[in-house]
Design an enzyme around this catalytic site. Sequence first.
Site, PDB file in Angstrom:
ATOM      1  N   ASP A 191       0.832  -1.196   0.000  1.00 26.82           N
ATOM      2  CA  ASP A 191       0.000   0.000   0.000  1.00 26.82           C
ATOM      3  C   ASP A 191       0.874   1.256   0.000  1.00 26.82           C
ATOM      4  O   ASP A 191       1.893   1.328   0.695  1.00 26.82           O
ATOM      5  CB  ASP A 191      -0.888  -0.011   1.252  1.00 26.82           C
ATOM      6  CG  ASP A 191      -1.787   1.200   1.334  1.00 26.82           C
ATOM      7  OD1 ASP A 191      -2.740   1.289   0.555  1.00 26.82           O
ATOM      8  OD2 ASP A 191      -1.513   2.074   2.184  1.00 26.82           O
TER       9      ASP A 191
ATOM     10  N   GLU B  14      13.201 -16.081  -1.499  1.00 22.58           N
ATOM     11  CA  GLU B  14      13.368 -17.299  -0.710  1.00 22.58           C
ATOM     12  C   GLU B  14      12.107 -18.158  -0.739  1.00 22.58           C
ATOM     13  O   GLU B  14      12.169 -19.382  -0.602  1.00 22.58           O
ATOM     14  CB  GLU B  14      13.691 -16.941   0.733  1.00 22.58           C
ATOM     15  CG  GLU B  14      15.027 -16.259   0.952  1.00 22.58           C
ATOM     16  CD  GLU B  14      15.224 -15.907   2.420  1.00 22.58           C
ATOM     17  OE1 GLU B  14      14.640 -16.609   3.281  1.00 22.58           O
ATOM     18  OE2 GLU B  14      15.924 -14.917   2.712  1.00 22.58           O
TER      19      GLU B  14
END
Length: 563
Positions: A228, A270
């Site tokens: 956001d 990851e």
Amino acid sequence: MGQPAPARSDDHSDDDWWRSAVIHQVYVRSFADGDGDGTGDLAGVRAKLPYLAELGVDALWFNPWYLSPMKDGGYDVADYRTVDPAFGTLAEAEKLITEARELGIRTIIDIVPNHVSDQHAWFRAALAGGPERDLFHFRPGRGEHGELPPNNWTSEFGGPAWTRLPVSHQRPSEEGPSGPVASDGDWYLHLFAPEQPDLNWAHPAVRQEHEDILRFWFERGVAGVRIDSAALPAKDPLLPDLVEGPGPHPYVDRDELHDVYRAWRAIADEYDAVFVGEVWLPDAERFARYLRPDELHTAFNFSFMTCPWDAGRLRTSIDETLAEHAPVGAPATWVLCNHDVTRTVTRYGRSDTGFDFATKTFGTPTDLALGTRRARAAALLSLALPGTVYLYQGEELGLPEAEVAREHIQDPMHARSGGTDPGRDGCRVPLPWAAKEPYAGFGSRNTPWLPQPDHWATYAADRQQDDPHSMLTLYRRAIRLRPVFGTGPLTWLPAPEGVLAFERADGLRCLVNLADTPADLPEHAGILLASGTLDTGNRLPRDTAVWLRARTARLSESEGSPS
């Protein structure tokens, strides 16, 4: 809603699923009410997963579902590791993520790095004079008695971006362990509502906390994060006045933000997770910097979302969007509306078909029939473009903007404007699922948190699901057929003035007529899908779109027959 849909085959099983996905935005509070208390919740979403699978979407983007006082629809987060009780529990969120994935649907959550709630533990400790004060922006005021804000910044919701501490928060003026403690008369920064104090991203603890939050949710199976106000968190440490002219902005698009997102990207990699940034920037080069290979994967395309219904303007927006993404190899995103803007059907039915927060007013005349026709055409346009498409809940039902009575409006934009701005609640009214059930099948036993218009049941999903001409049927067919366009580039074709025409893979073409008169279709081998009935002689009416096969091409069984 009929029989539950079977688990969908995973059409985007590779690591690049997000490059051509259809992503459905879920505003939980208004999606479906599973416990009947008037507020949408995770139980309601879980019950509707078969509907979402049948719609054919690849992922769900959820607006914040965290613990929050709801002063700004959940974007005032009090605790990122707790689901707000109004929505359910953390365990239920984990079940939702798992159950959606079993249906071939990934989950994207919302992170709000610029600010937290004033009920967040950090801010409460800061007001108590603790070292957490350094995690925010506290400053003495200007003027003889500190009665003026520290600078001239204004809130995104209107009014000053600073709030002065009341007398109840008076603290000793002597130095604390981290510098001066909060004192009577100090001001704190909030680029949004006063209940949303801005974080100090120059402090390492703020960076570490957000990296930990990312890992917390990635460990629970989240496939992506929407960021956001992604261009706002970093501030000039001097907090100078905002002045017109060249030079870095004191709080928009600061260069130091890119180090933050590079660190985030390493974490996402990851987990094979993705980011989409809410980046409102007019400068194409500056915008593209957020999409470099070691930063964000995608960013929302606000140029397209706010563009008027005009062939020339839309083509320019499409060209510029593709051009600014090309140098960094990022896919474009296509959005017609979301939880912050006027719904597509209403916007396209007004004399001003663009979108600007400043032009929202009560009682704007709207031709919903015209807006619906254009929204159907815009659906086929956006779904034929290369990249990712975001679909806001209820858009597939053709919902218009609701006129919410002033006494029911909860959006802080309305209050901060002095009551002149209707705010954003009109696009957040609870969804209609079943026409003959109370509150149009939203699930509430009590009045929903926002009232539904009297005519809301006419848009109910159960009325549309078996109607071959409904907006829901159009979206289902279009999403099912969309893979035939492939992932290749777009090539513009010669077309009459006011008509957009382009070709994608294997001779698949999209034509949209924005002119005042019908347009002749070019020679073709078949019509895949049209947003409306064609005129006699297969002419394309105004405000109508069509997908064509320019040459004979075999469709797979899953793609179905032309419509």
